[in-house]
Design a protein around this motif. Structure first.
Motif, PDB file in Angstrom:
ATOM      1  N   ALA A   1       0.961  -1.217  -0.002  1.00  0.00           N
ATOM      2  CA  ALA A   1      -0.134   0.069  -0.041  1.00  0.00           C
ATOM      3  C   ALA A   1       0.860   1.137  -0.045  1.00  0.00           C
ATOM      4  O   ALA A   1       1.816   1.455   0.772  1.00  0.00           O
ATOM      5  N   GLY A   2       0.516   2.034  -0.880  1.00  0.00           N
ATOM      6  CA  GLY A   2       1.401   3.427  -1.000  1.00  0.00           C
ATOM      7  C   GLY A   2       2.564   3.314  -1.676  1.00  0.00           C
ATOM      8  O   GLY A   2       3.383   4.331  -1.890  1.00  0.00           O
ATOM      9  N   GLY A   3       2.758   2.221  -2.583  1.00  0.00           N
ATOM     10  CA  GLY A   3       3.843   1.831  -2.971  1.00  0.00           C
ATOM     11  C   GLY A   3       3.720   2.297  -4.458  1.00  0.00           C
ATOM     12  O   GLY A   3       2.794   3.218  -4.975  1.00  0.00           O
ATOM     13  N   THR A   4       4.845   2.136  -5.398  1.00  0.00           N
ATOM     14  CA  THR A   4       4.909   2.613  -6.710  1.00  0.00           C
ATOM     15  C   THR A   4       5.364   1.623  -7.785  1.00  0.00           C
ATOM     16  O   THR A   4       5.990   0.701  -7.494  1.00  0.00           O
ATOM     17  N   VAL A   5       4.554   1.839  -8.794  1.00  0.00           N
ATOM     18  CA  VAL A   5       4.732   0.942 -10.062  1.00  0.00           C
ATOM     19  C   VAL A   5       5.383   1.628 -11.344  1.00  0.00           C
ATOM     20  O   VAL A   5       4.385   2.530 -11.597  1.00  0.00           O
ATOM     21  N   GLU A   6       6.441   1.340 -11.735  1.00  0.00           N
ATOM     22  CA  GLU A   6       6.907   2.096 -12.999  1.00  0.00           C
ATOM     23  C   GLU A   6       6.843   1.320 -14.014  1.00  0.00           C
ATOM     24  O   GLU A   6       6.882   0.065 -14.265  1.00  0.00           O
ATOM     25  N   VAL A   7       6.145   1.895 -15.150  1.00  0.00           N
ATOM     26  CA  VAL A   7       5.929   1.392 -16.344  1.00  0.00           C
ATOM     27  C   VAL A   7       6.436   2.271 -17.566  1.00  0.00           C
ATOM     28  O   VAL A   7       6.611   3.466 -17.633  1.00  0.00           O
ATOM     29  N   ARG A   8       7.528   1.662 -18.123  1.00  0.00           N
ATOM     30  CA  ARG A   8       8.246   2.418 -19.383  1.00  0.00           C
ATOM     31  C   ARG A   8       7.939   1.671 -20.751  1.00  0.00           C
ATOM     32  O   ARG A   8       8.258   0.315 -20.808  1.00  0.00           O
ATOM     33  N   LEU A   9       7.728   2.272 -21.886  1.00  0.00           N
ATOM     34  CA  LEU A   9       7.814   1.609 -23.209  1.00  0.00           C
ATOM     35  C   LEU A   9       8.773   2.359 -24.028  1.00  0.00           C
ATOM     36  O   LEU A   9       8.549   3.357 -24.168  1.00  0.00           O
ATOM     37  N   ALA A  10       9.973   1.645 -24.427  1.00  0.00           N
ATOM     38  CA  ALA A  10      10.671   2.244 -25.330  1.00  0.00           C
ATOM     39  C   ALA A  10      11.369   1.243 -26.010  1.00  0.00           C
ATOM     40  O   ALA A  10      11.881   0.035 -25.773  1.00  0.00           O
ATOM     41  N   GLY A  11      11.305   1.686 -27.509  1.00  0.00           N
ATOM     42  CA  GLY A  11      11.977   0.464 -28.425  1.00  0.00           C
ATOM     43  C   GLY A  11      11.396  -0.706 -28.514  1.00  0.00           C
ATOM     44  O   GLY A  11      12.010  -1.721 -28.751  1.00  0.00           O
ATOM     45  N   GLY A  12      10.138  -0.941 -28.224  1.00  0.00           N
ATOM     46  CA  GLY A  12       9.553  -2.154 -28.333  1.00  0.00           C
ATOM     47  C   GLY A  12       9.524  -2.839 -27.080  1.00  0.00           C
ATOM     48  O   GLY A  12       9.217  -3.990 -27.110  1.00  0.00           O
ATOM     49  N   GLU A  13      10.093  -2.335 -26.055  1.00  0.00           N
ATOM     50  CA  GLU A  13      10.323  -3.243 -24.849  1.00  0.00           C
ATOM     51  C   GLU A  13       9.235  -2.330 -23.634  1.00  0.00           C
ATOM     52  O   GLU A  13       9.555  -1.528 -23.280  1.00  0.00           O
TER      53      GLU A  13
END
Length: 493
Positions: A393-405
């Motif tokens: 709870a209260g955490g962070t989820v990091e999402v990244r889309l670059a170069g097909g990855e």
């Protein structure tokens, strides 16, 4: 007239059709033997005919050369022309050998037979030579008693008289030699065909033994459904390749059947728990209504919430099973060029609703891939759901889309290294996550979707804790012609 012309053609076609049908009904071994014998027969027949024709040409050439070398004296021709009838052999001087026939052909086609000669039929070519139209001629002819001869007729003039002299030689010796050669070649050809048929039968039997073994194995599999049968594959020929292909096919079928049985068993096991809990809760509700003893409102509300959650778990499990059972062959699904960044953006909105206490930071560059939109969206949602589920709870989820990855990183407890190889197996769940909702099929669906789109997915432990999922898909940063331009990249937030 049309009927008379087409009837034989129809009969010939029917006969050919019956012959083809008869050959098609023969066993493969018999057809190979027949084909070998027929091929050898044709080859021997052609060789024998060529040999006979060459020998005939050679013998005829020697006869023609002998005719060209015969010299008939002028005195002999004068007496033959003067008498115009056969004379006593004792009176003929400088006569040609007795096996040659000599006669004079005059311009009107009449002939004068030389001594010791047999009369030969006069042909137009001989008359043409006598008339001076042609210089000489060489042809076959027949004597008056029916003997075949070879004739050389040449134009000649004696004391101002123009006529033609025909010199002929019997072909008896040549025909006798050719007949003997024909009989010899026919005998050799017959022996060759018989030997070839026998050899073809032996070769067909030995060569088709692997096919017989393969046939027996296929029949046994069809009869017993035993997919553990294997055929010995020796060598690198076509039969060995066929045997290895059959072994690979039965192994794949056996593995597929084992996976199917395992899937059924795992699905039954996974369904048993929510169904048992759901049945228990419904039994409590029914018993309360029948006995007239109401359940306290707080307990009843909790019971109904549990029933609703279990129904949702069942629906999710059935949906995952349906997704995994869909065909994987090309052309069976609606594959299209889709914008991966748009699909990830839509999945992020759903993930924020499911984890309202979490901070989801996203940085998405445009990327276009060729895949099935619904399956790709479900795979992305599964990755984000996993990150939301295991994030504190209260955490962070990091999402990244670059170069097909596409990278999805959470800050949860992480996955032990010894469990990482099993995360994409169907119904596999980490022992530490068995109390959490889920069917164990989400990552299997992600792996299947990535494989269908020509990509890959992997999980790894992130630095400073948590898990990082990486989905790689082939594509391009620019849309194909006909698609709208991509929106500007989203900034992290």
């Amino acid at each position: 007239m049309t009927t008379a012309t087409t009837a034989p053609d129809g009969a010939a076609g029917a006969a050919q059709s019956r012959l083809g049908g008869w050959i098609a009904r023969l066993p493969l071994r018999s057809r190979l033997t027949l084909l070998t014998a027929a091929a050898v027969a044709v080859a021997v027949a052609v060789s024998a005919l060529a040999c006979w024709l060459l020998t005939r040409a050679q013998l005829r050439g020697e006869v023609d050369s002998s005719l060209q070398n015969v010299i008939v004296s002028t005195d002999y021709l004068q007496r033959t022309y003067a008498n115009c009838q056969p004379t006593d052999p004792t009176e003929s001087k400088n006569a040609p050998p007795s096996y040659y026939n000599v006669q004079i052909v005059q311009v009107d086609g009449s002939r004068c037979i030389g001594p010791n000669s047999k009369p030969v039929q006069v042909q137009r070519a001989d008359v043409a030579v006598a008339q001076g139209v042609a210089r000489d001629t060489l042809h076959d002819a027949v004597t008056t008693d029916g003997a075949d001869v070879r004739v050389l007729t040449k134009h000649i003039g004696v004391q101002g008289v123009q006529f033609a002299v025909s010199i002929s030689r019997p072909l008896t010796e040549v025909d006798t030699a050719l007949n003997r050669l024909a009989l010899l070649l026919a005998a050799v050809a017959g022996l060759g065909v018989v030997g070839a048929g026998t050899a073809g039968l032996v070769i067909a039997r030995s060569g088709l033994k692997p096919v017989d073994r393969l046939t027996d194995a296929v029949e046994q599999v069809a009869r017993t459904e035993d997919l553990t049968i294997r055929i010995p594959a020796e060598g690198e020929d076509e039969i060995a390749r066929l045997s290895r292909s059959f072994n690979a096919m039965t192994a794949a079928l056996a593995a597929s059947r084992d996976l199917q049985q395992q899937l059924i068993a795992d699905a039954g096991h996974e369904l048993r728990t929510p169904l048992t809990s759901l049945r228990t809760n419904i039994d409590l509700l029914v018993r309360s209504e029948r006995s007239g003893r109401p359940i306290p409102p707080a307990d009843k509300e909790a019971l109904l919430a549990s029933v609703k959650a279990q129904m949702g778990e069942l629906a999710a499990l059935i949906g995952d099973l349906q997704e995994l059972s869909r065909p994987t062959e090309p052309g069976q699904s609606a594959v299209a060029v889709v914008a991966l960044h748009e699909i990830v953006g839509a999945a992020l909105e759903r993930a924020r609703l499911r984890g309202p206490s979490l901070t989801i930071a996203a940085a998405l560059d445009p990327w276009f891939v060729r895949a099935e939109p619904a399956s790709l969206e479900r795979a992305v949602v599964n990755l984000l759901d996993n990150a939301v589920k295991f994030s504190p709870a209260g955490g962070t989820v990091e999402v990244r889309l670059a170069g097909g990855e596409l990278t999805v990183r959470d800050h949860g407890p992480g996955i032990p290294q010894d469990e990482l190889p099993h995360v994409f197996e169907r119904f596999w769940r980490s022992p530490s996550a068995r109390s959490l909702p889920g069917s164990g099929l989400g990552l299997s669906i992600v792996a299947r979707t990535a494989e269908q789109a020509g990509g890959a997915v992997r999980l790894r432990s992130a630095d400073l804790g948590g898990t990082e999922a990486v989905l790689t898909l082939p594509g391009a940063a620019t849309p194909p012609p006909g698609m709208p331009d991509p929106p500007r990249p989203q900034e992290p937030r």
